[in-house]
Every structure is written in C-alpha cells, then in structure tokens.
Write a protein that holds these residues in place. Structure first.
Motif, PDB file in Angstrom:
ATOM      1  N   SER A   1      -8.921  30.853 -66.598  1.00 33.19           N
ATOM      2  CA  SER A   1      -7.569  30.274 -66.091  1.00 33.19           C
ATOM      3  C   SER A   1      -6.755  29.306 -65.432  1.00 33.19           C
ATOM      4  O   SER A   1      -8.012  28.314 -65.593  1.00 33.19           O
ATOM      5  CB  SER A   1      -8.267  31.595 -64.497  1.00 33.19           C
ATOM      6  N   PHE A   2      -6.052  28.978 -64.123  1.00 32.98           N
ATOM      7  CA  PHE A   2      -5.907  27.739 -63.558  1.00 32.98           C
ATOM      8  C   PHE A   2      -6.874  27.066 -63.028  1.00 32.98           C
ATOM      9  O   PHE A   2      -6.383  26.050 -62.819  1.00 32.98           O
ATOM     10  CB  PHE A   2      -4.600  28.042 -62.602  1.00 32.98           C
TER      11      PHE A   2
ATOM     12  N   PRO B   1     -13.419  32.031 -57.781  1.00 30.44           N
ATOM     13  CA  PRO B   1     -11.874  32.022 -57.808  1.00 30.44           C
ATOM     14  C   PRO B   1     -11.601  32.852 -57.297  1.00 30.44           C
ATOM     15  O   PRO B   1     -12.474  33.630 -56.388  1.00 30.44           O
ATOM     16  CB  PRO B   1     -10.918  32.796 -58.919  1.00 30.44           C
ATOM     17  N   ALA B   2     -10.289  32.745 -56.822  1.00 27.65           N
ATOM     18  CA  ALA B   2      -9.845  34.142 -54.934  1.00 27.65           C
ATOM     19  C   ALA B   2      -9.917  35.055 -55.338  1.00 27.65           C
ATOM     20  O   ALA B   2      -9.694  35.858 -57.063  1.00 27.65           O
ATOM     21  CB  ALA B   2      -8.618  33.641 -55.355  1.00 27.65           C
ATOM     22  N   SER B   3     -11.276  35.768 -55.113  1.00 27.09           N
ATOM     23  CA  SER B   3     -10.979  37.370 -55.177  1.00 27.09           C
ATOM     24  C   SER B   3     -10.388  38.041 -55.314  1.00 27.09           C
ATOM     25  O   SER B   3     -10.265  38.746 -56.339  1.00 27.09           O
ATOM     26  CB  SER B   3     -11.921  37.574 -53.771  1.00 27.09           C
ATOM     27  N   SER B   4      -9.092  38.410 -54.500  1.00 25.06           N
ATOM     28  CA  SER B   4      -8.166  39.240 -55.885  1.00 25.06           C
ATOM     29  C   SER B   4      -7.797  39.156 -57.931  1.00 25.06           C
ATOM     30  O   SER B   4      -7.675  40.267 -57.670  1.00 25.06           O
ATOM     31  CB  SER B   4      -6.581  39.169 -55.153  1.00 25.06           C
ATOM     32  N   ASP B   5      -7.246  37.442 -57.645  1.00 25.30           N
ATOM     33  CA  ASP B   5      -7.068  37.780 -58.449  1.00 25.30           C
ATOM     34  C   ASP B   5      -8.667  37.319 -60.079  1.00 25.30           C
ATOM     35  O   ASP B   5      -8.574  38.251 -60.752  1.00 25.30           O
ATOM     36  CB  ASP B   5      -6.954  35.895 -58.691  1.00 25.30           C
ATOM     37  N   THR B   6      -9.343  36.809 -58.976  1.00 25.12           N
ATOM     38  CA  THR B   6     -11.244  37.667 -59.712  1.00 25.12           C
ATOM     39  C   THR B   6     -11.086  39.057 -59.915  1.00 25.12           C
ATOM     40  O   THR B   6     -11.381  39.988 -60.851  1.00 25.12           O
ATOM     41  CB  THR B   6     -12.187  37.226 -59.046  1.00 25.12           C
TER      42      THR B   6
ATOM     43  N   VAL C   1     -12.827  41.367 -78.277  1.00 28.61           N
ATOM     44  CA  VAL C   1     -12.203  41.902 -77.976  1.00 28.61           C
ATOM     45  C   VAL C   1     -11.340  41.151 -76.682  1.00 28.61           C
ATOM     46  O   VAL C   1     -11.574  40.400 -75.862  1.00 28.61           O
ATOM     47  CB  VAL C   1     -12.720  43.056 -76.587  1.00 28.61           C
ATOM     48  N   PRO C   2     -10.349  40.047 -77.177  1.00 27.00           N
ATOM     49  CA  PRO C   2      -9.369  39.249 -76.596  1.00 27.00           C
ATOM     50  C   PRO C   2      -8.801  40.406 -75.587  1.00 27.00           C
ATOM     51  O   PRO C   2      -8.156  41.659 -75.830  1.00 27.00           O
ATOM     52  CB  PRO C   2      -8.503  39.001 -77.887  1.00 27.00           C
ATOM     53  N   TRP C   3      -8.797  39.568 -74.599  1.00 25.19           N
ATOM     54  CA  TRP C   3      -7.753  40.076 -73.038  1.00 25.19           C
ATOM     55  C   TRP C   3      -7.195  39.838 -72.422  1.00 25.19           C
ATOM     56  O   TRP C   3      -7.338  38.325 -72.575  1.00 25.19           O
ATOM     57  CB  TRP C   3      -8.976  40.878 -71.910  1.00 25.19           C
ATOM     58  N   ALA C   4      -6.112  39.401 -71.603  1.00 25.06           N
ATOM     59  CA  ALA C   4      -5.245  38.948 -70.882  1.00 25.06           C
ATOM     60  C   ALA C   4      -4.438  40.034 -69.708  1.00 25.06           C
ATOM     61  O   ALA C   4      -4.719  41.170 -69.676  1.00 25.06           O
ATOM     62  CB  ALA C   4      -3.347  38.943 -71.887  1.00 25.06           C
ATOM     63  N   ASN C   5      -4.542  39.242 -68.687  1.00 24.44           N
ATOM     64  CA  ASN C   5      -3.845  39.651 -66.944  1.00 24.44           C
ATOM     65  C   ASN C   5      -2.776  39.049 -66.722  1.00 24.44           C
ATOM     66  O   ASN C   5      -2.586  38.097 -66.503  1.00 24.44           O
ATOM     67  CB  ASN C   5      -4.955  39.142 -66.411  1.00 24.44           C
ATOM     68  N   ALA C   6      -1.547  39.451 -67.010  1.00 22.70           N
ATOM     69  CA  ALA C   6       0.028  39.122 -67.031  1.00 22.70           C
ATOM     70  C   ALA C   6      -0.033  38.517 -65.603  1.00 22.70           C
ATOM     71  O   ALA C   6       0.926  37.413 -65.066  1.00 22.70           O
ATOM     72  CB  ALA C   6       0.953  39.855 -67.208  1.00 22.70           C
ATOM     73  N   GLY C   7      -0.598  39.206 -64.530  1.00 22.74           N
ATOM     74  CA  GLY C   7      -0.585  38.555 -63.237  1.00 22.74           C
ATOM     75  C   GLY C   7      -1.194  38.194 -62.274  1.00 22.74           C
ATOM     76  O   GLY C   7      -0.364  37.364 -61.622  1.00 22.74           O
ATOM     77  N   THR C   8      -2.354  38.069 -63.361  1.00 25.07           N
ATOM     78  CA  THR C   8      -2.631  36.521 -62.758  1.00 25.07           C
ATOM     79  C   THR C   8      -3.169  35.518 -63.960  1.00 25.07           C
ATOM     80  O   THR C   8      -3.631  34.312 -63.354  1.00 25.07           O
ATOM     81  CB  THR C   8      -4.117  36.916 -62.085  1.00 25.07           C
ATOM     82  N   GLY C   9      -2.617  35.848 -64.629  1.00 22.91           N
ATOM     83  CA  GLY C   9      -1.806  34.294 -66.061  1.00 22.91           C
ATOM     84  C   GLY C   9      -3.578  34.090 -66.612  1.00 22.91           C
ATOM     85  O   GLY C   9      -3.566  33.310 -67.060  1.00 22.91           O
TER      86      GLY C   9
END
Length: 154
Positions: free
Chosen positions: A127-128, A63-68, A92-100
């Motif tokens: 991710s998408f 995936p795009a390096s900035s998202d990764t 441990v769940p995690w989520a990134n609101a910036g990338t979805g």
C-alpha cells in the motif's frame, strides 16, 4: 532602397553608432556599479534561521485500522473463494480498489480439525504506507460463511 542608403550616407551613421555604444556601456556599467557600491557580499551574508526543516520520524505503527480492516476483508474473501486443489501451490493475487492496496496470498492450506474446516495462509499487503506480511487463519462459520480467526502482522 537607394534612398534609404542615401539617408544614412549623410552622416547619420555616427549618431546611430554613438547611441548603440552608449547603450552597451550603460548595460555593462549598471551591474558593476551595484557590486562596487556595497551590494552583495559573501562575508556579510547571514544564515536565515527562520526556516526550519526536518524529516518525519519513521513510524513502526500499523497502517490505519479502517484500511487494514477493509484489506483483511478482501483477503478473507479471496482465501474463502480460492480453489486450493486447482491452484497447485500458486499465489492468489488480491487487490482492494477502495484502499488502493494489493498483494498476494501464499502458503494457502486447508485444515480439518474435529469437523471445523479452516484455511491458513500468508498474505502480503502493498500500500502507500509500505509492504507488510500477514499470517492468518479463516474458518467456516455457521450457515456456510467464513470468519477470520487470526490475522496478524509478522
């Protein structure tokens, strides 16, 4: 109401009936005339070659390096702040609101090697663009911060 009925009794029914019959015949005849006059024919139909469709090739590219990179930072923060003793082997769940993106961190273990405090882990990333599995290691750096030593896709 009686006057209206008397008006139609005087022979106007034949005029109205004849007009409606003519309209019905005209409605049926026009479509048939179009077909009979050399309209649409399956034999004459040609394939439209101007329309080109295709599918996109499946990509095995990461995936795009900035998202990764952003997700890697989020995963690193979750690993560094986790209380391993209290987790007892739970994910441990995690989520990134910036990338979805979101996922879970599993196989979280703390290693102490020669005074260096590190944590190894496995993380999923949903991710998408799909689902991926990563293996990583986070080690304590100077001034109490953590630094990602390894983060690679499996």
């Amino acid at each position: 109401m009686l006057r209206i009925a008397q008006a139609f009794d005087s022979g106007q029914w034949s005029v109205i009936a004849s007009a409606s019959v003519k309209a019905a015949l005209l409605t049926l005849a026009l479509p048939l005339a179009g077909c009979g006059a050399g309209g649409f024919s399956l034999e004459k139909a040609a394939i439209d070659r101007s329309i080109v469709t295709s599918s996109t090739p499946s990509s095995s590219a990461p995936p795009a390096s900035s998202d990764t990179d952003s997700d890697q930072t989020t995963i690193g923060n979750a690993v560094s702040s986790a209380d391993i003793q209290e987790l007892g082997g739970q994910a441990v769940p995690w989520a990134n609101a910036g990338t979805g993106s979101r996922g879970a961190i599993t196989e979280l273990m703390e290693l102490k090697d020669g005074g260096l405090n590190c944590r190894s882990f496995t993380a999923t990333r949903e991710s998408f663009d799909g689902v991926a599995l990563y293996k990583g290691e986070l080690c304590m750096a100077g001034a109490g911060g953590w630094r990602m030593q390894e983060f690679k896709a499996l």
